[in-house]
Design a protein around this motif. Structure first.
Motif, PDB file in Angstrom:
ATOM      1  N   ASN A  74       0.843  -1.193   0.000  1.00 21.95           N
ATOM      2  CA  ASN A  74       0.000   0.000   0.000  1.00 21.95           C
ATOM      3  C   ASN A  74       0.884   1.252   0.000  1.00 21.95           C
ATOM      4  O   ASN A  74       2.111   1.177   0.152  1.00 21.95           O
ATOM      5  CB  ASN A  74      -0.998  -0.029   1.162  1.00 21.95           C
ATOM      6  CG  ASN A  74      -0.349   0.101   2.529  1.00 21.95           C
ATOM      7  OD1 ASN A  74       0.699   0.723   2.689  1.00 21.95           O
ATOM      8  ND2 ASN A  74      -0.968  -0.505   3.521  1.00 21.95           N
ATOM      9  N   TYR A  75       0.266   2.390  -0.177  1.00 21.00           N
ATOM     10  CA  TYR A  75       0.998   3.648  -0.346  1.00 21.00           C
ATOM     11  C   TYR A  75       1.927   3.932   0.836  1.00 21.00           C
ATOM     12  O   TYR A  75       3.107   4.252   0.667  1.00 21.00           O
ATOM     13  CB  TYR A  75       0.002   4.806  -0.541  1.00 21.00           C
ATOM     14  CG  TYR A  75       0.688   6.133  -0.717  1.00 21.00           C
ATOM     15  CD1 TYR A  75       1.205   6.514  -1.954  1.00 21.00           C
ATOM     16  CD2 TYR A  75       0.847   6.995   0.366  1.00 21.00           C
ATOM     17  CE1 TYR A  75       1.865   7.726  -2.110  1.00 21.00           C
ATOM     18  CE2 TYR A  75       1.509   8.217   0.216  1.00 21.00           C
ATOM     19  CZ  TYR A  75       2.019   8.572  -1.019  1.00 21.00           C
ATOM     20  OH  TYR A  75       2.678   9.753  -1.173  1.00 21.00           O
ATOM     21  N   PRO A  91       3.384   1.787  -5.209  1.00 26.33           N
ATOM     22  CA  PRO A  91       2.352   1.942  -4.183  1.00 26.33           C
ATOM     23  C   PRO A  91       0.958   1.607  -4.716  1.00 26.33           C
ATOM     24  O   PRO A  91       0.637   1.916  -5.866  1.00 26.33           O
ATOM     25  CB  PRO A  91       2.441   3.435  -3.831  1.00 26.33           C
ATOM     26  CG  PRO A  91       2.902   4.092  -5.096  1.00 26.33           C
ATOM     27  CD  PRO A  91       3.750   3.082  -5.826  1.00 26.33           C
ATOM     28  N   ASN A  93      -3.448   0.850  -3.293  1.00 19.58           N
ATOM     29  CA  ASN A  93      -4.384   0.938  -2.178  1.00 19.58           C
ATOM     30  C   ASN A  93      -5.574   0.029  -2.456  1.00 19.58           C
ATOM     31  O   ASN A  93      -5.708  -0.510  -3.561  1.00 19.58           O
ATOM     32  CB  ASN A  93      -4.804   2.382  -1.885  1.00 19.58           C
ATOM     33  CG  ASN A  93      -4.929   2.635  -0.375  1.00 19.58           C
ATOM     34  OD1 ASN A  93      -5.422   1.773   0.352  1.00 19.58           O
ATOM     35  ND2 ASN A  93      -4.492   3.797   0.093  1.00 19.58           N
TER      36      ASN A  93
END
Length: 228
Positions: A74-75, A91, A93
């Motif tokens: 994730n980011y 990255p 999400n």
């Protein structure tokens, strides 16, 4: 094409699709159960991290740098590792997907927590669905059983699911059986069990429960490989 799975203990699996090596959640050097694994000998093209907890990211920096691998998470986690000098990172999400050279990765919901080892926010925890030329599998990360898993079966045909079975911090074996139902697979590859006292389970009872449910529980000894 068969794909090869190697187990490095806890939640860490190396999945080889054609010639691409994808390493999930490496927690090897601090894990006494995995003491026979030489971390410096592990080859990886991609390192995928489901969430920020130490027992999923401990060796991510060293392995990523040693292999000039692409770190995917994730980011928050991707940026945290970028700040540690990881040069190749991607990255994501929840709900997003990205096509890499080995196939499509979708970062899906997980119900858990996610804090990085230094206390920084690890963003929202997740799992990964990997769709490749010859099939598709689900790596759940640390998660509770959730109805969102049904969405995975609506979108993908899952060959096998790598699911946590250790209870206490995640699903137990009964919930993992339901999770396999929800995502539409008969093959459960177990992870996140027997590493610490909190997650020690009766493996014979687990195998029996899964087989009574008409499914298969695949447990690999640390350091061993199978093809699926």
């Amino acid at each position: 094409t068969m794909i090869k799975l190697t187990y490095f203990g806890h939640s860490s699996y190396l999945v080889e699709i054609n010639d691409t090596k994808i390493l999930f959640d490496p927690f090897i050097s601090p894990n006494s159960k995995a003491s026979k694994i030489d971390v410096s000998s592990i080859k990886a093209d991609y390192v995928l991290l489901s969430h920020g907890h130490e027992d999923h990211v401990a060796d991510a920096e060293s392995i990523t740098k040693a292999n000039n691998a692409m770190l995917v998470s994730n980011y928050e986690i991707a940026v945290w590792f970028a700040q540690k000098g990881v040069e190749k990172y991607h990255p994501m999400n929840i709900g997003g997907s990205k096509v890499f050279d080995f196939g499509r990765v979708k970062y899906v919901n997980a119900v858990h927590s996610s804090t990085l080892p230094d206390g920084a926010s690890g963003g929202n925890p997740g799992g990964f669905v990997i769709k490749h030329d010859s099939g598709c599998f689900y790596y759940a990360g640390d998660t509770a059983l959730t109805y969102d898993m049904k969405l995975i079966a609506e979108e993908f045909k899952i060959d096998f699911a790598i699911l946590p079975i250790g209870d206490n911090f995640t699903m137990d074996i009964q919930d993992a059986i339901k999770a396999a139902d929800f995502v539409g697979t008969k093959k459960i590859v177990g992870m996140h069990y027997n590493t610490f006292p909190y997650i020690e389970i009766d493996l014979e009872a687990a195998k029996k429960a899964v087989s009574e449910a008409g499914k298969e529980l695949i447990l690999i000894n640390i350091g061993d490989s199978i093809t699926l």
